[in-house]
Scaffold this motif. Structure first.
Motif, PDB file in Angstrom:
ATOM      1  N   UNK A  52     -39.509  16.255 -23.158  1.00 15.48           N
ATOM      2  CA  UNK A  52     -38.500  15.476 -22.446  1.00 15.48           C
ATOM      3  C   UNK A  52     -37.199  16.246 -22.421  1.00 15.48           C
ATOM      4  N   UNK A  53     -36.463  16.077 -21.345  1.00 14.12           N
ATOM      5  CA  UNK A  53     -35.150  16.693 -21.251  1.00 14.12           C
ATOM      6  C   UNK A  53     -34.200  15.661 -20.637  1.00 14.12           C
ATOM      7  N   UNK A  54     -32.946  15.710 -21.050  1.00 15.00           N
ATOM      8  CA  UNK A  54     -31.941  14.784 -20.528  1.00 15.00           C
ATOM      9  C   UNK A  54     -31.319  15.390 -19.273  1.00 15.00           C
ATOM     10  N   UNK A  55     -31.421  14.690 -18.162  1.00 12.09           N
ATOM     11  CA  UNK A  55     -30.791  15.178 -16.925  1.00 12.09           C
ATOM     12  C   UNK A  55     -29.327  14.779 -16.862  1.00 12.09           C
ATOM     13  N   UNK A  56     -28.989  13.658 -17.497  1.00 13.34           N
ATOM     14  CA  UNK A  56     -27.599  13.214 -17.493  1.00 13.34           C
ATOM     15  C   UNK A  56     -27.480  11.779 -17.954  1.00 13.34           C
ATOM     16  N   UNK A  57     -26.263  11.359 -18.164  1.00 10.41           N
ATOM     17  CA  UNK A  57     -26.045   9.939 -18.481  1.00 10.41           C
ATOM     18  C   UNK A  57     -24.680   9.501 -17.972  1.00 10.41           C
ATOM     19  N   UNK A  58     -24.625   8.209 -17.735  1.00  9.09           N
ATOM     20  CA  UNK A  58     -23.418   7.564 -17.226  1.00  9.09           C
ATOM     21  C   UNK A  58     -23.065   6.497 -18.243  1.00  9.09           C
ATOM     22  N   UNK A  59     -21.982   6.717 -18.968  1.00 10.72           N
ATOM     23  CA  UNK A  59     -21.664   5.836 -20.083  1.00 10.72           C
ATOM     24  C   UNK A  59     -20.326   5.144 -19.827  1.00 10.72           C
ATOM     25  N   UNK A  60     -20.294   3.846 -20.098  1.00 12.45           N
ATOM     26  CA  UNK A  60     -19.063   3.059 -19.935  1.00 12.45           C
ATOM     27  C   UNK A  60     -18.720   2.429 -21.279  1.00 12.45           C
ATOM     28  N   UNK A  61     -17.458   2.543 -21.654  1.00  8.80           N
ATOM     29  CA  UNK A  61     -16.992   1.957 -22.912  1.00  8.80           C
ATOM     30  C   UNK A  61     -16.294   0.638 -22.590  1.00  8.80           C
ATOM     31  N   UNK A  62     -16.812  -0.435 -23.151  1.00 12.74           N
ATOM     32  CA  UNK A  62     -16.358  -1.778 -22.794  1.00 12.74           C
ATOM     33  C   UNK A  62     -15.340  -2.318 -23.793  1.00 12.74           C
ATOM     34  N   UNK A  63     -15.441  -1.860 -25.026  1.00 11.44           N
ATOM     35  CA  UNK A  63     -14.583  -2.366 -26.101  1.00 11.44           C
ATOM     36  C   UNK A  63     -14.671  -1.369 -27.243  1.00 11.44           C
ATOM     37  N   UNK A  64     -13.690  -1.352 -28.140  1.00  4.48           N
ATOM     38  CA  UNK A  64     -13.789  -0.432 -29.266  1.00  4.48           C
ATOM     39  C   UNK A  64     -14.981  -0.783 -30.160  1.00  4.48           C
ATOM     40  N   UNK A  65     -15.570   0.237 -30.747  1.00  2.00           N
ATOM     41  CA  UNK A  65     -16.590   0.051 -31.772  1.00  2.00           C
ATOM     42  C   UNK A  65     -15.925   0.390 -33.097  1.00  2.00           C
ATOM     43  N   UNK A  66     -16.125  -0.464 -34.091  1.00  2.00           N
ATOM     44  CA  UNK A  66     -15.383  -0.335 -35.345  1.00  2.00           C
ATOM     45  C   UNK A  66     -16.245   0.176 -36.498  1.00  2.00           C
ATOM     46  N   UNK A  67     -15.594   0.790 -37.436  1.00  2.00           N
ATOM     47  CA  UNK A  67     -16.182   1.094 -38.740  1.00  2.00           C
ATOM     48  C   UNK A  67     -16.277  -0.198 -39.552  1.00  2.00           C
ATOM     49  N   UNK A  68     -17.290  -0.313 -40.396  1.00  6.84           N
ATOM     50  CA  UNK A  68     -17.350  -1.432 -41.329  1.00  6.84           C
ATOM     51  C   UNK A  68     -18.217  -2.581 -40.874  1.00  6.84           C
ATOM     52  N   UNK A  69     -18.910  -2.425 -39.763  1.00  2.00           N
ATOM     53  CA  UNK A  69     -19.754  -3.505 -39.247  1.00  2.00           C
ATOM     54  C   UNK A  69     -20.951  -2.876 -38.539  1.00  2.00           C
ATOM     55  N   UNK A  70     -22.121  -3.438 -38.767  1.00  2.00           N
ATOM     56  CA  UNK A  70     -23.360  -2.865 -38.235  1.00  2.00           C
ATOM     57  C   UNK A  70     -23.372  -2.907 -36.710  1.00  2.00           C
ATOM     58  N   UNK A  71     -24.084  -1.967 -36.129  1.00  2.00           N
ATOM     59  CA  UNK A  71     -24.216  -1.836 -34.680  1.00  2.00           C
ATOM     60  C   UNK A  71     -25.695  -1.942 -34.324  1.00  2.00           C
ATOM     61  N   UNK A  72     -25.990  -2.547 -33.199  1.00  2.00           N
ATOM     62  CA  UNK A  72     -27.363  -2.565 -32.692  1.00  2.00           C
ATOM     63  C   UNK A  72     -27.395  -1.841 -31.352  1.00  2.00           C
ATOM     64  N   UNK A  73     -28.328  -0.916 -31.249  1.00  2.32           N
ATOM     65  CA  UNK A  73     -28.547  -0.194 -29.999  1.00  2.32           C
ATOM     66  C   UNK A  73     -29.798  -0.776 -29.345  1.00  2.32           C
ATOM     67  N   UNK A  74     -29.669  -1.236 -28.115  1.00  2.21           N
ATOM     68  CA  UNK A  74     -30.851  -1.694 -27.382  1.00  2.21           C
ATOM     69  C   UNK A  74     -31.174  -0.677 -26.291  1.00  2.21           C
ATOM     70  N   UNK A  75     -32.451  -0.481 -26.079  1.00  9.73           N
ATOM     71  CA  UNK A  75     -32.935   0.523 -25.122  1.00  9.73           C
ATOM     72  C   UNK A  75     -33.998  -0.111 -24.244  1.00  9.73           C
ATOM     73  N   UNK A  76     -33.785  -0.076 -22.950  1.00 15.33           N
ATOM     74  CA  UNK A  76     -34.743  -0.625 -21.995  1.00 15.33           C
ATOM     75  C   UNK A  76     -34.959   0.382 -20.873  1.00 15.33           C
ATOM     76  N   UNK A  77     -36.066   0.237 -20.186  1.00 12.06           N
ATOM     77  CA  UNK A  77     -36.390   1.139 -19.082  1.00 12.06           C
ATOM     78  C   UNK A  77     -35.864   0.524 -17.792  1.00 12.06           C
TER      79      UNK A  77
END
Lengths: 133, 133, 133, 133
Positions: A52-77
């Motif tokens: 697999x190779x990454x052709x590119x990505x388009x990322x948007x930041x909606x709000x700050x992500x903070x230290x000290x609190x767990x994060x969940x990454x969801x991945x869908x096709x």
């Protein structure tokens, strides 16, 4: 819920001087969230047979992500093409979406240096994780 | 040539197991390439007065970037809006473009947690680095 | 002055929430500073013929390293053994030493997975960069 | 077993061109493993009240750490001084210790820019995680 999910604890060295997680860290988290997709293409995650190779990505930041609190990454096709596909990935913290990316991956032959059609069984495995909302 | 340019030497720990620079490294290089833009908004790079935030970026990988050869990052302004602007950044190695990103930045007040209009003198300074090709 | 020197501009994503360069970043800078040593062992930096491995390092942080000011990394040879050697590396900013590390490297055969004696010509090349103070 | 433990999944972007986890990544993992120690000093991990600084660390790499297999970081207290303390941290993968570090931390007042005595209750909390083997 057909999304793949990954729980991460933000690391201190992933913060920046603004006191939040730096924007350049999130693509690495999304890469980590793609591990189950890597396993669909390469069940043993064999680095000698990476396809697999990454052709590119388009990322948007909606709000700050903070230290000290767990994060969940969801991945869908989001799209399945003949040799490539798109993933929609989201970063969630305390119920809030802080970032979203669409990443285009290509089924790739590193020896021949060219893309290859995605086999039908793999397409079917991807289709089970298609975006639903 | 109105582009800002930054020369970088790829670091060994920026490679990955495929033997190339990992895709998640390049957004950090592009952030480094934005330093002269940061200086337009904040001449002393004073972290207490930081006034820019990244809204998102769209990055495309055109070719592998290798260890062992210098890289040039070019940064140009692609759009100037009232409170936000876009930068087009490119990564070059041995005459070849290996990656390109468009990044949207917002003039941001971290205390008030809101965007702010870009002052006219700053718009003029950005305009001097507008994309020409 | 027989030390190898490397100038680096600290990157925004190398800061942490305390507003300084995070301690975990400096080992990467020291690795970058070792490039001329890598070239003594592997003149073309050929990743297929890599022949060095890091046995460990002892790093001391003397003062904060800041964003917004150039850094110089100096690299000198502190010991030459039969199959291993030590490097003393220092990080300087505005005339002040902010970090120092001693790193032990081993001449290593990745195929055979064992150390190998350092050839005499390489020992001589290293000796030209021996610590003088 | 009084050690703090942290399970981590190595990330693809933490590998390097040699196909293993790069040596400069492990200090970041050890920093992540220190989170419960940070919480002893700063229960809410409040970045505005951070009160620890890293004086240095001595890290030894015993074996390669690989992508594709979970890692456990163990953290124990090796020394408790008046204003500083040492942690012994180890990285384990498939039952094998791949790296070990001793890190010296200082109880630090960032406003006054000086070290401060470690309060007795904190010393007691640290003592419960003293190295036993």
């Amino acid at each position: 819920m057909t999304a793949f999910t990954l729980e991460l604890t933000p690391r201190f060295n992933e913060t920046d001087a603004l006191g939040h997680i730096n924007n350049t860290v999130i693509p690495g988290w999304f890469e980590a969230g793609r591990t189950p997709v890597f396993e669909i293409f390469n069940p043993l995650l064999d680095l000698q047979r990476w396809n697999l190779i990454v052709a590119g990505y388009n990322i948007a930041f909606k709000a700050p992500t903070y230290y000290g609190s767990v994060v969940t990454i969801t991945t869908e096709v989001a799209r399945i093409g003949s040799a490539s596909f798109d993933l929609r990935q989201r970063c969630w913290q305390q119920g809030k979406m802080t970032a979203q990316a669409v990443t285009t991956m290509v089924h790739y032959n590193y020896d021949a240096e060219c893309s290859e059609p995605i086999p039908e069984p793999i397409k079917a495995a991807l289709a089970a994780h298609m975006v639903t909302n």
